[in-house]
Design a protein around this motif. Structure first.
Motif, mmCIF file in Angstrom:
data_model
loop_
_atom_site.group_PDB
_atom_site.id
_atom_site.type_symbol
_atom_site.label_atom_id
_atom_site.label_comp_id
_atom_site.label_asym_id
_atom_site.label_seq_id
_atom_site.Cartn_x
_atom_site.Cartn_y
_atom_site.Cartn_z
ATOM 1 N N ARG A 25 0.817 -1.203 0.000
ATOM 2 C CA ARG A 25 0.000 0.000 0.000
ATOM 3 C C ARG A 25 0.861 1.267 0.000
ATOM 4 O O ARG A 25 0.514 2.273 -0.625
ATOM 5 C CB ARG A 25 -0.923 -0.001 1.233
ATOM 6 N N ASP A 26 1.990 1.211 0.687
ATOM 7 C CA ASP A 26 2.889 2.364 0.776
ATOM 8 C C ASP A 26 3.490 2.716 -0.582
ATOM 9 O O ASP A 26 3.916 3.855 -0.801
ATOM 10 C CB ASP A 26 4.001 2.056 1.778
ATOM 11 N N HIS A 27 3.548 1.744 -1.489
ATOM 12 C CA HIS A 27 4.113 1.956 -2.816
ATOM 13 C C HIS A 27 3.032 2.040 -3.891
ATOM 14 O O HIS A 27 3.326 1.882 -5.084
ATOM 15 C CB HIS A 27 5.101 0.839 -3.154
ATOM 16 N N SER A 28 1.800 2.308 -3.494
ATOM 17 C CA SER A 28 0.689 2.378 -4.443
ATOM 18 C C SER A 28 0.060 3.764 -4.440
ATOM 19 O O SER A 28 0.148 4.503 -3.465
ATOM 20 C CB SER A 28 -0.367 1.324 -4.094
ATOM 21 N N GLY A 29 -0.586 4.086 -5.554
ATOM 22 C CA GLY A 29 -1.232 5.384 -5.689
ATOM 23 C C GLY A 29 -0.383 6.349 -6.483
ATOM 24 O O GLY A 29 0.765 6.071 -6.829
ATOM 25 N N THR A 30 -0.962 7.493 -6.809
ATOM 26 C CA THR A 30 -0.250 8.538 -7.548
ATOM 27 C C THR A 30 -0.497 9.874 -6.866
ATOM 28 O O THR A 30 -1.564 10.450 -6.980
ATOM 29 C CB THR A 30 -0.740 8.616 -9.002
ATOM 30 N N PRO A 31 0.490 10.396 -6.130
ATOM 31 C CA PRO A 31 1.791 9.772 -5.841
ATOM 32 C C PRO A 31 1.645 8.659 -4.815
ATOM 33 O O PRO A 31 0.600 8.529 -4.174
ATOM 34 C CB PRO A 31 2.603 10.941 -5.279
ATOM 35 N N ILE A 32 2.705 7.861 -4.641
ATOM 36 C CA ILE A 32 2.654 6.800 -3.639
ATOM 37 C C ILE A 32 2.643 7.415 -2.247
ATOM 38 O O ILE A 32 3.040 8.558 -2.055
ATOM 39 C CB ILE A 32 3.828 5.819 -3.806
ATOM 40 N N LEU A 33 2.195 6.638 -1.252
ATOM 41 C CA LEU A 33 2.111 7.154 0.112
ATOM 42 C C LEU A 33 3.507 7.465 0.677
ATOM 43 O O LEU A 33 3.713 8.486 1.311
ATOM 44 C CB LEU A 33 1.394 6.140 1.002
ATOM 45 N N ALA A 34 4.450 6.534 0.482
ATOM 46 C CA ALA A 34 5.882 6.778 0.751
ATOM 47 C C ALA A 34 6.214 7.103 2.199
ATOM 48 O O ALA A 34 7.126 7.879 2.464
ATOM 49 C CB ALA A 34 6.404 7.875 -0.176
ATOM 50 N N ASP A 35 5.525 6.482 3.169
ATOM 51 C CA ASP A 35 5.980 6.612 4.555
ATOM 52 C C ASP A 35 7.324 5.915 4.737
ATOM 53 O O ASP A 35 8.232 6.443 5.387
ATOM 54 C CB ASP A 35 4.953 5.993 5.513
ATOM 55 N N GLN A 36 7.444 4.704 4.160
ATOM 56 C CA GLN A 36 8.676 3.916 4.294
ATOM 57 C C GLN A 36 9.100 3.393 2.920
ATOM 58 O O GLN A 36 9.443 2.219 2.762
ATOM 59 C CB GLN A 36 8.461 2.749 5.271
ATOM 60 N N ALA A 37 9.074 4.255 1.927
ATOM 61 C CA ALA A 37 9.349 3.829 0.556
ATOM 62 C C ALA A 37 10.793 3.384 0.386
ATOM 63 O O ALA A 37 11.713 3.972 0.957
ATOM 64 C CB ALA A 37 9.038 4.962 -0.420
ATOM 65 N N GLY A 38 10.980 2.353 -0.416
ATOM 66 C CA GLY A 38 12.315 1.831 -0.688
ATOM 67 C C GLY A 38 12.617 0.603 0.159
ATOM 68 O O GLY A 38 12.064 0.426 1.252
ATOM 69 N N PRO A 39 13.481 -0.262 -0.309
ATOM 70 C CA PRO A 39 13.728 -1.531 0.388
ATOM 71 C C PRO A 39 14.377 -1.396 1.754
ATOM 72 O O PRO A 39 14.093 -2.184 2.657
ATOM 73 C CB PRO A 39 14.636 -2.294 -0.583
ATOM 74 N N THR A 40 15.254 -0.409 1.953
ATOM 75 C CA THR A 40 15.921 -0.280 3.244
ATOM 76 C C THR A 40 14.942 0.156 4.333
ATOM 77 O O THR A 40 14.923 -0.401 5.431
ATOM 78 C CB THR A 40 17.058 0.751 3.153
ATOM 79 N N ARG A 41 14.131 1.142 4.033
ATOM 80 C CA ARG A 41 13.148 1.603 5.018
ATOM 81 C C ARG A 41 12.113 0.515 5.286
ATOM 82 O O ARG A 41 11.678 0.314 6.434
ATOM 83 C CB ARG A 41 12.456 2.879 4.519
ATOM 84 N N THR A 42 11.698 -0.197 4.221
ATOM 85 C CA THR A 42 10.741 -1.281 4.392
ATOM 86 C C THR A 42 11.310 -2.361 5.299
ATOM 87 O O THR A 42 10.620 -2.896 6.165
ATOM 88 C CB THR A 42 10.395 -1.895 3.021
ATOM 89 N N ALA A 43 12.590 -2.704 5.091
ATOM 90 C CA ALA A 43 13.220 -3.743 5.911
ATOM 91 C C ALA A 43 13.314 -3.308 7.368
ATOM 92 O O ALA A 43 13.068 -4.111 8.283
ATOM 93 C CB ALA A 43 14.604 -4.070 5.362
ATOM 94 N N ARG A 44 13.666 -2.053 7.600
ATOM 95 C CA ARG A 44 13.727 -1.548 8.973
ATOM 96 C C ARG A 44 12.343 -1.616 9.624
ATOM 97 O O ARG A 44 12.215 -2.029 10.792
ATOM 98 C CB ARG A 44 14.234 -0.104 8.985
ATOM 99 N N ALA A 45 11.309 -1.215 8.895
ATOM 100 C CA ALA A 45 9.949 -1.248 9.429
ATOM 101 C C ALA A 45 9.542 -2.678 9.788
ATOM 102 O O ALA A 45 8.945 -2.927 10.843
ATOM 103 C CB ALA A 45 8.970 -0.654 8.421
ATOM 104 N N GLY A 46 9.879 -3.628 8.912
ATOM 105 C CA GLY A 46 9.550 -5.020 9.190
ATOM 106 C C GLY A 46 10.258 -5.546 10.421
ATOM 107 O O GLY A 46 9.686 -6.306 11.217
ATOM 108 N N ALA A 47 11.517 -5.143 10.606
ATOM 109 C CA ALA A 47 12.266 -5.589 11.777
ATOM 110 C C ALA A 47 11.632 -5.067 13.067
ATOM 111 O O ALA A 47 11.430 -5.825 14.028
ATOM 112 C CB ALA A 47 13.716 -5.123 11.677
ATOM 113 N N LEU A 48 11.304 -3.771 13.096
ATOM 114 C CA LEU A 48 10.693 -3.206 14.302
ATOM 115 C C LEU A 48 9.337 -3.839 14.589
ATOM 116 O O LEU A 48 8.999 -4.126 15.746
ATOM 117 C CB LEU A 48 10.554 -1.695 14.148
#
Length: 523
Positions: free
Chosen positions: A17-40
């Protein structure tokens, strides 16, 4: 209802969902931020679930155990609170998922209070991470080097910028010490000078020229199976799909179901897996911007040193150069206006390869520790599985609007998946093979050159040198460091630079590649 699987699904949904829409939501866009979010998020489930029962936790200090309170609901509240901080634009969705989450038995208010305390402690522990995000006002803009061999934006996406240039300096989640990564073949780490005639670099350059090009190039020899593999593993921030941690988490859950893991085992495994990915992202992005190696789209176009911003008109001509070369590119799935692209950060090491190796290796290490997998002396394993990537699920679409067919892919082992995930980036033309591994598929090509990126369906053909070159060895080492040290906070980082090489010196073998001539292509 399994609390770990439930909240991992929520994490995956938030990624998409964070990578969907125009523009995207982009709270945690990109693989590094996504990985950090998943870890927490998965650490929140882990520490609330186990802490409320008085069992070991990641955090060094947690509230005392609470009798007759639900570990499932405590884990859910902790995860939801963490996710609400990370994904503020999706707070309503997170609250909806919490309302339907596993509640277990016992006093919900006591469990909720416990979960909230865990969430607050985790957020406080990692609050300094924001300073390493380029969105921080304290960070200057990254400036690209014009030197030969160094990364600049994709010429077909010149305004793309640079993702997470400072990310690699943040403290690790659980890796006890920095993991060494050798410089890419041909690059002098002290001077930053790239020698394109280095035998490993030259062989892999020829390979990407032949396997990674656009279908319109007369030189491209990529098979349809290889194109499929490239897209199968992509998840390049696509609409409705998100980033690579989503596919790796889905693979873990597929294997968990197959192996019949208990709820407690899933809580442990998914915490380990997501922490491994978070630390893989930190390591990979540090080395990406440290070595600053160009992507193939520039490396092929400017292979001959008399092209590019540092052009030398007297330089010698080099083979396999094409100033008009285009890669197949990372797919813009579910977008109807764009074609493939090259990601907006340097090539070496491959993020896909580092994420995939770290998470899939720590998965098999954990499975082996509970007697549900075997890792053999040669590095192979017995964790076979079938998997449907959402890139080929019969729902998601090509850029022309056509629906991609549903495809079930079979793997004989996690090692096979690690290699295919890494080499898939060669088929898209966005990575050199050594960005992931100097290995690949063992072949009997002309001259017996050794491993190649040319696809071999034999699962016994995969080759993974532990030579400290590329994201696969890096990810394997990260997984082993975390697993062997235990799930506990780390204060180590790469902020002071590259660690010294291991006691056993790495060796860059001049592994070749097999050129598939037009006459050898399958009809």
């Amino acid at each position: 209802m399994d609390v770990a699987i439930y909240w991992s699904d929520v994490v995956d949904d938030l990624n998409a969902r964070d990578h969907s829409g125009t523009p995207i939501l982009a709270d945690q866009a990109g693989p590094t931020r996504t990985a950090r979010a998943g870890a927490l998020a998965m650490l929140a489930v882990h520490d609330a679930f186990f802490g409320i029962q008085g069992q070991p936790t990641y955090l060094s200090s947690v509230p005392p155990a609470v009798a007759l309170a639900s570990p499932q609901f405590a884990g859910g509240v902790a995860c939801a609170q963490v996710l609400s901080v990370l994904y503020p634009k999706q707070r309503a969705f997170i609250e909806e998922r919490l309302a339907s989450a596993p509640r277990g038995t016992g006093n919900p208010n006591t469990a909720a209070t416990y979960g909230e305390a865990i969430a607050e402690a985790l957020i406080a522990l990692r609050q300094g991470d924001a300073a390493f995000d380029e969105r921080s006002p304290t960070r200057p803009s990254h400036v690209a080097s014009p030197a030969y061999g160094h990364h600049r934006p994709d010429p077909m996406s010149p305004g793309q910028g640079f993702l997470n240039a400072f990310w690699g300096e943040m403290p690790f989640f659980a890796t006890p010490a920095p993991v060494f990564l050798a410089p890419p073949p041909g690059l002098d780490a002290a001077t930053g000078v790239l020698t394109p005639t280095d035998p490993v670099y030259a062989a892999h350059h020829e390979e990407i020229y032949l396997l990674g090009g656009s279908p319109t190039s007369s030189e491209t020899t990529r098979e349809s199976e290889e194109s499929l593999i490239g897209v199968f593993w992509a998840y390049d921030g696509s609409q409705k799909l998100g980033t690579p941690p989503r596919i790796y988490n889905r693979i873990i859950k597929t294997i968990s179901t197959q192996k019949g893991l208990t709820e407690a085992e899933n809580v442990k495994l998914l915490a380990l897996a997501n922490v491994a990915m978070a630390d893989a992202g930190i390591h990979a992005w540090f080395y990406k911007f440290h070595y600053d190696l160009w992507r193939p789209v520039l490396g092929v176009r400017e292979h001959e040193p008399f092209f590019g911003p540092s052009a030398d008109p007297g330089a010698a001509r080099l083979p396999f150069s094409d100033v008009f070369w285009k890669p197949l590119g990372a797919p813009k799935t579910n977008e109807l206006t764009t074609t493939g692209f090259t990601p907006n950060f340097p090539a070496y090491p491959s993020g896909h390869a580092t994420f995939g190796a770290s998470v899939l290796h720590i998965t098999r290490l954990y499975l082996a520790s509970i007697g549900k997998a075997t890792i053999y002396p040669d590095g192979s394993d017995d964790v076979g599985f079938d998997f449907i990537s959402e890139e080929f699920d019969g729902v998601n679409r090509e850029v022309d609007g056509s629906v991609r067919p549903r495809h079930v892919r079979r793997f004989a082992s996690l090692l096979q998946a690690i290699v295919e995930n890494s080499v898939s980036r060669v088929y898209l033309g966005v990575h050199w093979r050594f960005d992931g591994t100097t290995g690949g598929y063992d072949s009997d090509g002309p001259g017996g050159e050794g491993p190649s990126a040319t696809f071999n369906p034999d699962p016994d053909s995969v080759v993974v040198p532990r030579d400290s070159i590329g994201g696969v060895p890096l990810g394997l080492d990260i997984a082993e460091a975390i697993f062997n040290n235990g799930l506990k906070p780390s204060t180590a980082s790469l902020a002071k630079g590259v660690p010294p090489p291991p006691a056993t010196p790495y060796k860059a073998e001049p592994l070749g590649c097999r050129r598939r001539d037009k006459k050898d292509k399958k009809k």
